[in-house]
Write an enzyme that holds these catalytic residues in place. Structure first.
Site, mmCIF file in Angstrom:
data_model
loop_
_atom_site.group_PDB
_atom_site.id
_atom_site.type_symbol
_atom_site.label_atom_id
_atom_site.label_comp_id
_atom_site.label_asym_id
_atom_site.label_seq_id
_atom_site.Cartn_x
_atom_site.Cartn_y
_atom_site.Cartn_z
ATOM 1 N N ASP A 82 6.056 6.034 -2.599
ATOM 2 C CA ASP A 82 5.885 5.970 -4.045
ATOM 3 C C ASP A 82 7.053 5.153 -4.579
ATOM 4 O O ASP A 82 8.198 5.602 -4.552
ATOM 5 C CB ASP A 82 5.892 7.376 -4.644
ATOM 6 C CG ASP A 82 5.673 7.375 -6.151
ATOM 7 O OD1 ASP A 82 5.739 6.288 -6.775
ATOM 8 O OD2 ASP A 82 5.457 8.461 -6.720
ATOM 9 N N TYR A 184 -0.307 -3.669 -21.370
ATOM 10 C CA TYR A 184 -0.781 -4.478 -20.245
ATOM 11 C C TYR A 184 -0.142 -5.863 -20.275
ATOM 12 O O TYR A 184 0.245 -6.413 -19.235
ATOM 13 C CB TYR A 184 -2.298 -4.582 -20.290
ATOM 14 C CG TYR A 184 -2.915 -5.264 -19.097
ATOM 15 C CD1 TYR A 184 -2.964 -4.637 -17.860
ATOM 16 C CD2 TYR A 184 -3.471 -6.543 -19.210
ATOM 17 C CE1 TYR A 184 -3.534 -5.263 -16.759
ATOM 18 C CE2 TYR A 184 -4.046 -7.173 -18.116
ATOM 19 C CZ TYR A 184 -4.073 -6.530 -16.901
ATOM 20 O OH TYR A 184 -4.635 -7.151 -15.812
ATOM 21 N N LYS A 188 2.195 -7.492 -17.252
ATOM 22 C CA LYS A 188 1.808 -8.683 -16.507
ATOM 23 C C LYS A 188 2.724 -9.873 -16.768
ATOM 24 O O LYS A 188 2.740 -10.822 -15.986
ATOM 25 C CB LYS A 188 0.348 -9.049 -16.832
ATOM 26 C CG LYS A 188 -0.632 -8.010 -16.328
ATOM 27 C CD LYS A 188 -0.403 -7.698 -14.845
ATOM 28 C CE LYS A 188 -1.261 -6.581 -14.329
ATOM 29 N NZ LYS A 188 -0.955 -6.246 -12.914
#
Length: 250
Positions: A82, A184, A188
């Site tokens: 993780d 988002y 990105k």
């Protein structure tokens, strides 16, 4: 006259690579191609044959990715990790150091936020549950920072190290397009800036960093979302013509 037909050794034989986020999609494809070039590739992710991550998919695992790397000609090593947990990442890097004493390539491809983005596309920042938005940033930004911070001391031990930041959208593309919602969009765009900054910092040790956008992939999740397979993917073009520019990560 004799001709030496001894084949050249694979170009990455003896190189040690870490692909963080290699369970599926671009990460898996990158890992396999590194293996095809002869590299030893540590592949990480949260989905194993014994445990499923929050993404909720059971059909792709890091063990399978490691087997594909080995079948391609390299050595695949699956390590459940993780990348939000600094201690787990430290244990991973310590293992690579203990087993090989070097790291030549780090690919930061961790994401795993697809289950969060569908319902948030086109929504205003304040319309998205804050926990969902912050989780996108954790998965797409914090994971990369934790991994780089932990792995780069090993990567810079020898000159020529390479960091690859995988994202969605080139600098030119993202500069003029808003990526669906603010969370988002940040997730990105951040890897592009990470690669820029890391390239500056790695220069003194003879290394560099680049940001890569694979484009619209026919990944396992994308094919499933459109209800098609790699053999029948063109059936999705009637509903979504833009899917015609997609490429297989395999």
């Amino acid at each position: 006259m004799t001709t030496d037909k001894t084949p050249s050794p694979p170009p990455l034989r003896g190189r040690i690579c870490l692909v963080a986020g290699a369970t599926r999609g671009a990460g898996r494809a990158i890992a396999v191609q590194l293996g095809a070039a002869g590299a030893t590739v540590y592949v990480t992710g949260r989905t194993t044959r014994a445990q499923v991550s929050e993404v909720g998919r059971t059909t792709e695992t890091i063990e399978e990715t490691a087997e594909l790397v080995t079948a391609a000609g390299g050595e695949g090593v699956a390590v459940p990790t993780d990348h939000l947990d600094p201690e787990r990442v430290r244990a991973l890097v310590d293992r690579i150091d203990r087993e090989h004493g070097r790291l030549d390539v780090l690919v930061n491809d961790v994401w795993g936020g697809e289950h969060l983005i569908g319902a948030s596309f086109g929504k205003k920042t304040w319309e998205i549950p804050l926990d969902d938005g912050l989780r996108m940033l954790e998965l797409g930004v914090r994971t990369h920072l934790v991994t780089s911070h932990t792995a780069l001391p090993l990567l810079t031990r020898h000159p020529g190290g390479l960091v690859v930041e995988v994202t969605d959208g080139t600098t030119e593309y993202n500069a003029t397009r808003y990526r669906e919602n603010l969370f988002y969009d940040l997730a990105k765009n951040a890897p592009v800036r990470m690669a820029f900054g890391l390239a500056k910092e790695l220069a003194d040790s003879g290394g560099t960093a680049v940001s890569v956008s694979p484009g619209w992939l026919r990944s396992e999740q994308m094919l499933e979302a459109f209800g098609v397979t790699e053999a029948t993917w063109r059936d999705a073009l009637e509903k979504t013509p833009d899917f015609g520019v997609s490429e297989s990560p395999v």
